[in-house]
Design an enzyme around this catalytic site. Structure first.
Site, PDB file in Angstrom:
ATOM      1  N   LEU A   5       0.859  -1.178   0.000  1.00 59.99           N
ATOM      2  CA  LEU A   5       0.000   0.000   0.000  1.00 59.99           C
ATOM      3  C   LEU A   5       0.897   1.230   0.000  1.00 59.99           C
ATOM      4  CD1 LEU A   5      -3.139   0.557   2.249  1.00 59.99           C
ATOM      5  CD2 LEU A   5      -1.562   2.409   1.718  1.00 59.99           C
ATOM      6  N   GLY A   8      -0.312   8.674  -1.295  1.00 60.36           N
ATOM      7  CA  GLY A   8       0.100   9.865  -2.046  1.00 60.36           C
ATOM      8  C   GLY A   8       0.662   9.545  -3.415  1.00 60.36           C
ATOM      9  N   SER A  10      -0.696  10.195  -6.572  1.00 57.08           N
ATOM     10  CA  SER A  10      -1.205  10.894  -7.749  1.00 57.08           C
ATOM     11  C   SER A  10      -0.091  11.531  -8.570  1.00 57.08           C
ATOM     12  CB  SER A  10      -2.239  11.951  -7.346  1.00 57.08           C
ATOM     13  OG  SER A  10      -1.674  12.916  -6.491  1.00 57.08           O
ATOM     14  N   GLY A  12       4.537  12.569  -8.568  1.00 55.64           N
ATOM     15  CA  GLY A  12       5.841  12.597  -7.922  1.00 55.64           C
ATOM     16  C   GLY A  12       6.367  11.287  -7.390  1.00 55.64           C
ATOM     17  N   ILE A  13       6.947  11.348  -6.202  1.00 55.32           N
ATOM     18  CA  ILE A  13       7.614  10.190  -5.605  1.00 55.32           C
ATOM     19  C   ILE A  13       6.634   9.040  -5.418  1.00 55.32           C
ATOM     20  CG2 ILE A  13       8.833   9.351  -3.564  1.00 55.32           C
ATOM     21  CD1 ILE A  13       9.842  12.260  -3.170  1.00 55.32           C
ATOM     22  N   GLY A  14       5.423   9.333  -4.978  1.00 60.71           N
ATOM     23  CA  GLY A  14       4.445   8.278  -4.750  1.00 60.71           C
ATOM     24  C   GLY A  14       4.074   7.553  -6.024  1.00 60.71           C
ATOM     25  N   SER A 132      12.325  13.389   5.010  1.00 63.80           N
ATOM     26  CA  SER A 132      12.973  14.502   4.333  1.00 63.80           C
ATOM     27  C   SER A 132      14.304  14.760   5.024  1.00 63.80           C
ATOM     28  CB  SER A 132      12.102  15.766   4.444  1.00 63.80           C
ATOM     29  OG  SER A 132      12.802  16.933   4.033  1.00 63.80           O
ATOM     30  N   TYR A 145       6.955  22.422   8.985  1.00 63.37           N
ATOM     31  CA  TYR A 145       7.226  21.238   8.168  1.00 63.37           C
ATOM     32  C   TYR A 145       8.351  20.410   8.770  1.00 63.37           C
ATOM     33  CZ  TYR A 145       8.521  18.434   4.110  1.00 63.37           C
ATOM     34  OH  TYR A 145       8.825  17.386   3.269  1.00 63.37           O
TER      35      TYR A 145
END
Length: 275
Positions: A5, A8, A10, A12-14, A132, A145
């Site tokens: 699973l 995120g 949609s 980029g990285i995901g 990050s 962040y």
């Protein structure tokens, strides 16, 4: 077939992680907050099992994980990737702004991980979280962040030896600058021009920060390169706790981390738990 699973997915990285995990032999459950944005993923991975998941909504998290188990019967890997960027500094924003950042980037990870862990234990699986370099080194105008990413790293580093004793391998992935829509999303979240215009005494320093950031992202690694690190942790026979996704990320975090891959800390804390 093993089930992974990924949150995120949609962009980029995901998205790239979902594609590469499928190529590595996993059946991928690709989740996103708005499944209307699934076209880019499905173009690359037509057989993906796309599901709605809002990591900040406990009902959404529960329904998604329960649905995966009902349909697939198992969960072998969770890759926490969903998150949102944010620029600001506390004198120029509200405490509620900070809470919102923590909700998405920290508590979202906590909620999905809690729901998945019983199934990961049953499968002797993998728990991987994209954090990050900002989870290691605090950065100007990224207070909220970085606080969230520091929290994720501390939470996972504390959890790793505990669930490791029960067969679940935990890893964190620390990207630096990555060429994705993340920066554009930061701009959408908090209009940069408005931030600068209202910065008052902070304006010279925020302009300096933005100039440096633009330069850093001009040499950013690709989302695919970062995803290769994620899937490397997913498929490693003996995964490390900590991975940097590029040489520049490794160099940046090394300013703070002598134990660059996390093995010394985990060896120490795991020893507290007996044989």
């Amino acid at each position: 077939m093993k089930i992974a699973l990924v949150t995120g997915t949609s962009t980029g990285i995901g998205l790239e992680t979902a594609v590469l995990a499928a190529k590595a032999g996993y059946e991928v459950v690709a989740t996103m907050r708005n499944t209307d944005k699934a076209a880019a993923l499905l173009e690359r991975l037509p057989d993906a099992d796309v599901r709605q998941l809002d990591v900040t909504d406990p009902d959404s998290v529960r329904a998604c994980v329960d649905g995966v188990i009902a349909d697939h019967g198992r969960l072998d890997a969770l890759i926490n990737n969903a998150g949102a960027g944010h620029l600001g500094t506390i004198e120029l924003e509200s405490v509620d702004d900070v809470r919102d950042v923590m909700e998405v980037n920290f508590f979202g990870v906590v909620q999905v991980t809690k729901a998945a862990l019983p199934h990961l234990r049953a499968a002797q699986g993998r728990l991987i979280t994209v954090t990050s370099v900002g989870g290691v080194v605090g950065q100007p105008f990224n207070e909220a962040y970085c606080a969230a990413k520091f929290a994720v790293e501390g939470w996972m580093e504390s959890l790793a030896p505990v669930v490791g004793k029960l067969g679940v391998a935990v890893s964190v992935i620390e990207p630096g600058a990555v060429a994705t829509e993340f920066v554009a999303n930061v701009r959408a979240d908090r209009d940069v021009e408005a931030l600068v215009a209202g910065a008052g005494d902070y304006q010279p320093v925020i302009n300096g920060y933005l100039a440096r950031t633009q330069q850093a992202f001009s040499a950013a690694q690709s989302a695919r390169e970062c995803a290769e690190t994620v899937v490397g942790a997913l498929t490693a026979a003996e995964p490390r706790f900590r991975y940097q996704s590029s040489e520049s990320a490794a160099g940046f975090t090394a300013v703070k981390l002598a134990d660059a891959d996390g093995s010394a800390v985990l060896a120490l804390t795991a020893s507290w738990l007996g044989a």
